[in-house]
Design a protein around this motif. Structure first.
Motif, PDB file in Angstrom:
ATOM      1  N   HIS A 185      48.902  49.640  50.399  1.00  0.00           N
ATOM      2  CA  HIS A 185      48.766  48.222  50.748  1.00  0.00           C
ATOM      3  C   HIS A 185      49.116  48.081  52.220  1.00  0.00           C
ATOM      4  N   ASP A 186      48.116  47.898  53.057  1.00  0.00           N
ATOM      5  CA  ASP A 186      48.348  47.833  54.498  1.00  0.00           C
ATOM      6  C   ASP A 186      49.245  46.668  54.887  1.00  0.00           C
ATOM      7  N   GLY A 187      49.152  45.557  54.154  1.00  0.00           N
ATOM      8  CA  GLY A 187      49.979  44.400  54.490  1.00  0.00           C
ATOM      9  C   GLY A 187      51.451  44.626  54.217  1.00  0.00           C
ATOM     10  N   LEU A 188      51.760  45.375  53.144  1.00  0.00           N
ATOM     11  CA  LEU A 188      53.142  45.648  52.781  1.00  0.00           C
ATOM     12  C   LEU A 188      53.644  46.938  53.396  1.00  0.00           C
ATOM     13  N   GLY A 189      52.721  47.775  53.856  1.00  0.00           N
ATOM     14  CA  GLY A 189      53.091  49.049  54.452  1.00  0.00           C
ATOM     15  C   GLY A 189      53.672  50.032  53.459  1.00  0.00           C
ATOM     16  N   THR A 190      53.186  49.996  52.209  1.00  0.00           N
ATOM     17  CA  THR A 190      53.724  50.870  51.169  1.00  0.00           C
ATOM     18  C   THR A 190      52.648  51.189  50.143  1.00  0.00           C
ATOM     19  N   MET A 191      52.893  52.235  49.341  1.00  0.00           N
ATOM     20  CA  MET A 191      52.032  52.515  48.206  1.00  0.00           C
ATOM     21  C   MET A 191      52.364  51.529  47.093  1.00  0.00           C
ATOM     22  N   LEU A 192      51.350  51.095  46.375  1.00  0.00           N
ATOM     23  CA  LEU A 192      51.536  50.019  45.399  1.00  0.00           C
ATOM     24  C   LEU A 192      50.655  50.273  44.179  1.00  0.00           C
ATOM     25  N   ARG A 193      51.199  50.002  43.009  1.00  0.00           N
ATOM     26  CA  ARG A 193      50.410  50.007  41.772  1.00  0.00           C
ATOM     27  C   ARG A 193      50.807  48.777  40.979  1.00  0.00           C
ATOM     28  N   LEU A 194      49.865  47.918  40.669  1.00  0.00           N
ATOM     29  CA  LEU A 194      50.155  46.667  39.982  1.00  0.00           C
ATOM     30  C   LEU A 194      49.623  46.694  38.558  1.00  0.00           C
ATOM     31  N   GLU A 195      50.460  46.293  37.609  1.00  0.00           N
ATOM     32  CA  GLU A 195      50.067  46.226  36.211  1.00  0.00           C
ATOM     33  C   GLU A 195      49.951  44.774  35.794  1.00  0.00           C
ATOM     34  N   ASN A 196      48.878  44.129  36.159  1.00  0.00           N
ATOM     35  CA  ASN A 196      48.670  42.766  35.681  1.00  0.00           C
ATOM     36  C   ASN A 196      47.195  42.415  35.684  1.00  0.00           C
ATOM     37  N   ARG A 197      46.884  41.410  34.903  1.00  0.00           N
ATOM     38  CA  ARG A 197      45.485  41.036  34.647  1.00  0.00           C
ATOM     39  C   ARG A 197      44.790  40.520  35.900  1.00  0.00           C
ATOM     40  N   THR A 198      45.489  39.745  36.705  1.00  0.00           N
ATOM     41  CA  THR A 198      44.878  39.186  37.907  1.00  0.00           C
ATOM     42  C   THR A 198      44.455  40.289  38.865  1.00  0.00           C
ATOM     43  N   ASN A 199      45.328  41.277  39.040  1.00  0.00           N
ATOM     44  CA  ASN A 199      44.993  42.377  39.938  1.00  0.00           C
ATOM     45  C   ASN A 199      43.750  43.122  39.471  1.00  0.00           C
ATOM     46  N   ALA A 200      43.583  43.269  38.162  1.00  0.00           N
ATOM     47  CA  ALA A 200      42.416  43.983  37.645  1.00  0.00           C
ATOM     48  C   ALA A 200      41.122  43.352  38.151  1.00  0.00           C
ATOM     49  N   THR A 201      41.066  42.036  38.139  1.00  0.00           N
ATOM     50  CA  THR A 201      39.858  41.329  38.578  1.00  0.00           C
ATOM     51  C   THR A 201      39.706  41.354  40.093  1.00  0.00           C
ATOM     52  N   GLU A 202      40.797  41.081  40.817  1.00  0.00           N
ATOM     53  CA  GLU A 202      40.717  41.017  42.275  1.00  0.00           C
ATOM     54  C   GLU A 202      40.440  42.386  42.887  1.00  0.00           C
ATOM     55  N   GLN A 203      41.084  43.412  42.357  1.00  0.00           N
ATOM     56  CA  GLN A 203      40.868  44.752  42.887  1.00  0.00           C
ATOM     57  C   GLN A 203      39.458  45.236  42.572  1.00  0.00           C
ATOM     58  N   ALA A 204      38.953  44.859  41.405  1.00  0.00           N
ATOM     59  CA  ALA A 204      37.582  45.227  41.032  1.00  0.00           C
ATOM     60  C   ALA A 204      36.575  44.681  42.040  1.00  0.00           C
ATOM     61  N   ALA A 205      36.758  43.432  42.448  1.00  0.00           N
ATOM     62  CA  ALA A 205      35.843  42.833  43.425  1.00  0.00           C
ATOM     63  C   ALA A 205      35.925  43.571  44.761  1.00  0.00           C
ATOM     64  N   ALA A 206      37.138  43.958  45.160  1.00  0.00           N
ATOM     65  CA  ALA A 206      37.309  44.681  46.422  1.00  0.00           C
ATOM     66  C   ALA A 206      36.678  46.067  46.357  1.00  0.00           C
ATOM     67  N   VAL A 207      36.873  46.772  45.237  1.00  0.00           N
ATOM     68  CA  VAL A 207      36.293  48.105  45.091  1.00  0.00           C
ATOM     69  C   VAL A 207      34.764  48.024  45.075  1.00  0.00           C
ATOM     70  N   ALA A 208      34.228  47.045  44.383  1.00  0.00           N
ATOM     71  CA  ALA A 208      32.769  46.888  44.352  1.00  0.00           C
ATOM     72  C   ALA A 208      32.218  46.696  45.761  1.00  0.00           C
ATOM     73  N   ALA A 209      32.884  45.850  46.539  1.00  0.00           N
ATOM     74  CA  ALA A 209      32.429  45.606  47.910  1.00  0.00           C
ATOM     75  C   ALA A 209      32.511  46.878  48.747  1.00  0.00           C
TER      76      ALA A 209
END
Length: 397
Positions: free
Chosen positions: A283-307
């Motif tokens: 996560h460039d904004g946080l300056g750290t490695m990150l793994r999120l376990e939640n439903r919202t992230n699944a959708t938002e990250q999917a859109a970013a990966v698709a792009a």
């Protein structure tokens, strides 16, 4: 980077399906395949510990999309055939049935696997809750029981305890924290959640880990805490975390450390991406490695990966967010809630169990917590100083 002629998504839950949908929504017209380990059509997981477990929903109501919407994706949907290996260079996935699936781009969305206690395999009355079949099996046992112990005081364990209590069972919640969800909510809100559970009749045995399952005749009779106290039960639910499903990637050459390790764009290797609970990215904004376990992230990250698959190459920098529903409380968290933060109630009142709290460090707002005030919580999100958020939080909803 040229647009791939074919994309294979390994994982047919929220993150995997959302990736496929985002690709189509963003104009992708190539060959699209979704591979799922379960026989079920893609379904949502947050309702499993609440609506499905309680019986308010029939299992099919948890489906993410009706069959017609899945057909409209123009994707090959392969279900009930888990991935067992990946050739990164050839971008080819092997499945349990012997299939060999190749694509120009592969998206890993295999999610999590529930952790278990030693000796629980094959023991009647002991459950984990990760999938739809788990929820149905657990519900059946709860309906036939009068006492249950939930092992795990995080999001999932707290939700299951609340649901089981609402079903009329005598419920004990056990875990090592001083209050339910203390790690996710911090001391202020966790104490309020502890009060909520106690007021609704949940017995709290917190501050001590579970040492072992008690058994008789091949069935559980409860759990024994490290203090020596035995908590009797006809049903025991083990809900103290989950591990990323990456064993099928052993020997692939991908870096596997608490998930599939990715760069800031969620790329694990050339043509290989990861999304959802299994993805651990920078996560460039946080300056750290990150793994999120939640439903919202699944959708938002999917859109970013698709792009990014389609050539955008943009870092994924979300503000961490999760929610949980327990008894009459809807709790939402944006940002992070450090244990040493200054907590300021800015809307509503804690006495009314309707409020919004801002969490501040060094004068900067790093977190927003809402309790039964979803609209006001969402509006307060704009007050977050994202540059000051340095430690991520997480959740399973």
């Amino acid at each position: 980077m040229s647009t791939p002629d074919s994309v294979l998504v390994v994982g047919a839950s929220a993150a995997g399906l959302s990736t496929a949908e985002a690709l189509r929504r963003q104009g992708y017209r190539g060959r699209l395949t979704i591979l799922g380990a379960e026989e079920h059509l893609p379904y949502d997981r947050p309702p499993l510990s609440k609506q499905v477990l309680s019986g308010v929903w029939e299992p099919q109501q948890a489906q993410l999309r009706p069959r017609a919407a899945l057909d409209a994706l123009d994707a090959e949907l392969i279900l009930g055939d888990p991935a067992v290996g990946l050739d990164v260079a050839a971008r080819t996935v092997r499945t349990a049935s012997g299939r060999s699936l190749r694509a120009d781009a592969v998206v890993i969305a295999t999610g999590l696997r529930a952790r278990t206690l030693p000796g629980q395999d094959g023991l009647a009355g002991v459950h984990t809750l990760r999938g739809l079949d788990d929820a149905q099996s657990l519900r059946k046992d709860l309906l036939a029981a009068s006492r249950a112990v939930v092992v795990g005081d995080g999001v999932l364990g707290s939700e299951i305890a609340a649901t089981a209590r609402s079903m009329g069972l005598d419920v004990t919640l056990a875990g090592p924290q001083h209050a339910p969800m203390a790690m996710q909510l911090g001391p202020f809100a966790a104490e309020l959640l502890s009060d909520l559970h106690a007021e609704n009749g949940v017995r709290l045995r917190l501050g001590a880990s579970v040492a072992a399952l008690e058994t008789a005749g091949g069935r559980t009779t409860g759990v024994r805490l490290e203090t020596g106290e035995v908590l009797p039960a006809e049903v025991v639910v083990v809900a103290f975390g989950a591990a990323p499903v990456t064993d099928w990637l052993d020997g692939s050459g991908l870096r596997l450390e608490n998930g599939v390790v990715c760069d800031a764009c969620c790329r694990a290797a050339d043509g290989i991406w990861a999304v959802g609970d299994v993805a651990r990215w920078h996560h460039d904004g946080l300056g750290t490695m990150l793994r999120l376990e939640n439903r919202t992230n699944a959708t938002e990250q999917a859109a970013a990966v698709a792009a990014n698959i389609l050539g955008e190459d943009r870092p994924y920098v979300p503000v961490p967010y999760f929610w949980t529903d327990q008894f009459d409380a809807k709790i939402q968290v944006h940002g992070v809630l450090p244990t040493n933060a200054e907590v300021d109630i800015v809307d509503g009142a804690t006495a009314d169990r309707r409020f919004v709290a801002l969490y501040r460090q060094a004068g900067r707002t790093v977190g927003v917590l809402g309790w039964n005030m979803p609209k006001q919580t969402r509006l307060r999100r704009s007050e977050l100083d994202t540059n000051a958020i340095a430690t991520p939080t997480g959740g399973t909803s």
